[in-house]
Design an enzyme around this catalytic site. Structure first.
Site, PDB file in Angstrom:
ATOM      1  N   LYS A  31       0.622  -1.274   0.022  1.00 21.83           N
ATOM      2  CA  LYS A  31      -0.004  -0.093  -0.206  1.00 21.83           C
ATOM      3  C   LYS A  31       0.850   1.185  -0.044  1.00 21.83           C
ATOM      4  CE  LYS A  31      -0.854   0.448   4.928  1.00 21.83           C
ATOM      5  NZ  LYS A  31      -0.184   1.782   5.146  1.00 21.83           N
ATOM      6  N   THR A  32       1.864   1.125   0.653  1.00 24.48           N
ATOM      7  CA  THR A  32       2.795   2.285   0.687  1.00 24.48           C
ATOM      8  C   THR A  32       3.425   2.984  -0.564  1.00 24.48           C
ATOM      9  OG1 THR A  32       3.366   2.028   2.874  1.00 24.48           O
ATOM     10  CG2 THR A  32       4.756   3.429   2.087  1.00 24.48           C
ATOM     11  N   ASP A 216      -3.919   7.704   4.976  1.00 26.86           N
ATOM     12  CA  ASP A 216      -3.491   6.326   4.937  1.00 26.86           C
ATOM     13  C   ASP A 216      -4.046   5.593   6.161  1.00 26.86           C
ATOM     14  OD1 ASP A 216      -2.114   4.277   4.792  1.00 26.86           O
ATOM     15  OD2 ASP A 216      -0.163   4.905   5.648  1.00 26.86           O
TER      16      ASP A 216
END
Length: 729
Positions: A31-32, A216
């Protein structure tokens, strides 16, 4: 910018720039990488710096910004990658004039908050033992996170006297902060939300400044953070949130899973991307995690998969007790180290901090370096040092330093002025501080004098027990019972911190019992000698290669090649306190899922047949989550690895030993679970192995969700009938 390294769902998430976007990012799905590529894509292809990305920790924000810089040179300072709190501080400094305060306002840390609250409680003539500043800080922070005012708080607490006093303290505390031109940490987001709601022009300015908003770990947002994000996104709706509802494990600190579950209701035209490919773990580990989390009804439909190899079978081991469990983990780590593995490849997870003791002792005795991640070593914890201080005074009545540590623990109403008079008196008379407590000439006011005399008699009795040769464990239990310390913690048993302290104290007593079993002639002095050797060891700060020990909550966001997930018993994991909450089982299952998905190559699961509670042996039931893992994840092996040779006293029980048939009925606790359809009614008297006799206040639910509320003295507890050993009396 090169997107060739992204898989198809990742690429679509990076390329979809306009409108609301929900990226459901499974564990280990990169995801990052997606977030940073998406920011870079906006900068390069939209030629915009109108970007604000929010996350939860400074470390995560710094990593994200660094990775964006690796993709894009010369990032404009208008591109903000910040935590929620740092962004709001950024805004408040610039809008101070609108708020009518100086831009140099102070932000109080916890120490300053507690100092101010201590003064407020004193000035309002309230009892500082009942309204501790540390407790009030937590309550007020929670109120601000949930956007709850003082009046609403009182209503939620059914207009109780305590809630009304807390509301009064809150109002005075807020008033004094305003006079001091100060904010506390909980104010930062709330004040920006209020600023935006009350000043549309200010809101519009920041909506124009950041036309693209990204968040996030969206599953961890609370009510006030959710409101801030919605305001910043505005009508334009260029909001991209990234998260995983299956990893929402912080409801106890205000996180609201419905924020991510309801995103498509909030934004009906949302573009949804599922990142389901895991790059971290083996096939067996991923299937185990996926099958377990599928049992949760309140979740987004998705299934994690991996193209990694099947890997080794997951190991499931049964042990007689926690000592055997810990030493088996140590043995495995030592063997892998001998084959060339580094210690930093290994992590040992447990549900509660108290469980660390066994692993610390095992690693230490084998000379294996370790660090506690996100916490203190067992014997460095404040409550353990307090217990050691009590015992040190009993062993050595001249130890004034230890006595001063616990003279007001639990709170006894002996103030600092009285303590100073006692110190001076002991010095003038040339006697120990303990002798001064019991002296008939002690120059104290009547109330303080009585408390000092009471404490003196307590220690006199405990010292007499030691001189008569009573075992150290019995002395420790007497300390807990007669000092009022255990009762003090039990009164706050709904508080997570107090529960953790009680669990740690229980383990401390267990450590004394185990010491007594090892030694032919156990003594309090010798036990304390062993403790002093443990606490005087070199600090581990300089270590570079070490085994990681941590609670599962602290493991979120980390990954390790080899994981030991321990203490998988009912009441421990899932934790009994969590099961009292309406959807507590689901959150405990998400926590279990997080633990499984931290493992890269090898996963070791274990539980114990027996445990000790304040030295008393009790049978345990394996965690319900173990039966949700498919047998084939264990390599098709049906037999649980049964370990242990030092069998404690306790009732025998037959165990079939098959993974696929793990069930609660196979275990025979001292009192059987009454069962989901048991004839139990309001008013019935029952007995619980830990809390003793109690009265049933209410019965609710059906089947495995059938619950009872029981009062034990001043405590009220909720239990699932299907899983809790209860006896009707």
């Amino acid at each position: 910018m090169d997107l060739d390294g992204l898989n198809e769902p990742q690429r679509s998430a990076v390329e979809k720039l306009d409108g609301p976007v929900l990226i459901l990012a499974g564990a280990g799905s990169g995801k990052t990488r997606v977030i940073t590529h998406r920011i870079a894509n906006l900068i390069l292809n939209r030629r915009t710096d109108s970007i604000c990305a929010l996350t939860f920790t400074n470390k995560a924000a710094a990593e994200m910004l660094e990775r964006v810089r690796n993709l894009v040179q010369n990032i404009s300072p208008n591109v903000q990658v910040k935590t929620f709190h740092s962004l709001c501080l950024f805004i408040l400094r610039r809008e101070a004039a609108t708020l009518g305060i100086d831009s140099g306002f102070t932000v109080y840390d916890t120490t300053l908050q507690e100092s101010l609250l201590k003064q407020v409680v004193k000035d309002l003539h309230e009892d500082p033992k009942q309204y501790k500043p540390s407790t009030l800080v937590g309550i007020f922070s929670s109120m601000k996170d949930s956007m709850t005012g003082a009046d609403e708080y009182v209503r939620k607490e059914d207009f109780s006297h305590r809630s009304q006093v807390i509301a009064k303290i809150y109002s005075e505390y807020e008033s004094r902060k305003r006079k001091n031109q100060a904010f506390d940490f909980g104010d930062l987001i709330l004040r920006v939300v209020r600023l935006f709601e009350e000043n549309p022009t200010v809101l519009t300015k920041y909506q124009e400044r950041w036309r693209f908003v990204m968040v996030d770990e969206y599953q961890d947002t609370n009510k006030v953070q959710y409101r801030l994000v919605r305001l910043l996104a505005g009508e334009r709706g260029n909001l991209c949130v990234v998260g995983d509802d299956d990893q929402s494990i912080y409801s106890w600190r205000g996180a609201d899973i419905t924020n991510i579950l309801n995103f498509e209701k909030d934004f009906p035209d949302a573009f949804v991307v599922k990142l389901e490919e895991n790059y971290r773990s083996t096939g067996r580990i991923i299937r185990a995690a996926s099958k377990v989390i599928a049992h949760n009804p309140d979740r987004k439909e998705k299934e994690l998969f991996t193209n990694n190899s099947e890997g080794e079978p997951i190991r499931l081991s049964e042990f007689e007790n926690e000592t055997e469990e810990a030493y088996d983990a140590v043995r495995k780590i030592r063997a892998e180290s001998a084959r060339g593995s580094e210690y930093k490849e290994f992590a040992i997870f447990y549900r509660t901090n108290a469980q660390s003791r066994y692993f610390e002792e095992g690693l230490r005795s084998s000379g294996i370096p370790y660090k506690i991640f996100g916490g203190f070593r067992f014997f460095d914890r404040a409550e353990i040092k307090d217990m050691v201080a009590y015992l040190s005074v009993i062993a050595n009545p001249m130890d004034s330093v230890s006595l001063l540590r616990i003279v007001n623990n639990p709170p006894r109403g002996i103030g600092e002025a009285s303590l100073e008079k006692m110190r001076e008196f002991s010095l003038d008379r040339g006697i120990s501080f303990l002798e001064a407590l019991g002296h008939h000439d002690l120059p104290l006011k009547k109330a303080a004098f009585a408390k000092a005399k009471e404490l003196y008699h307590l220690f006199s009795d405990l010292i007499e027990m030691k001189e008569k040769g009573e075992p150290p464990s019995k002395i420790a239990l007497e300390v807990l019972a007669r000092s009022g310390w255990a009762e003090h913690l039990e009164r706050n048993s709904q508080d997570e911190e107090s529960v953790s302290r009680l669990e740690n104290i229980r383990e401390f007593v267990n450590s004394i019992v185990e010491y007594e079993e090892r030694e032919d002639s156990p003594s309090l002095e010798e036990y304390l000698n062993q403790i002093s050797l443990l606490t005087s060891e070199e600090d581990s700060a300089q270590l570079t290669d070490y085994v990681h020990l941590m609670t599962v909550h602290n493991a979120k966001g980390l990954e390790f090649p080899v994981v030991f997930l321990t203490g998988l018993e009912e009441g421990i994991f899932p934790h009994a306190m969590s099961l009292e909450e309406p959807k507590g089982e689901q959150e405990e299952r998400r926590l279990f899922y997080v633990a499984l998905t931290r493992a890269g190559k090898k996963l070791n699961l274990s539980y114990c047949k027996y445990t000790r509670k304040f030295g008393r042996v009790e049978p345990m039931i394996p965690s319900r989550f173990l039966s949700e893992i498919p047998t084939e994840c264990f390599g098709g092996e049906s037999t649980v690895s049964q370990k242990g040779v030092r069998k404690p006293e306790g009732p025998p029980r037959a165990y079939a030993g098959t993974v696929s048939n793990l069930s609660f009925s196979e275990f025979e606790p001292s009192a059987e679970p009454l069962g989901e359809e048991a004839e139990i009614r309001e008013g019935d008297r029952i007995r619980h192995s830990q809390f003793g006799p109690g009265t049933v206040l209410a019965v609710s639910g059906h089947g495995k969700n059938r619950k009872v509320k029981i009062r034990f003295g001043s405590l009220e507890k909720n239990f699932f009938l299907a899983y809790t050993p209860l006896e009707k009396i």
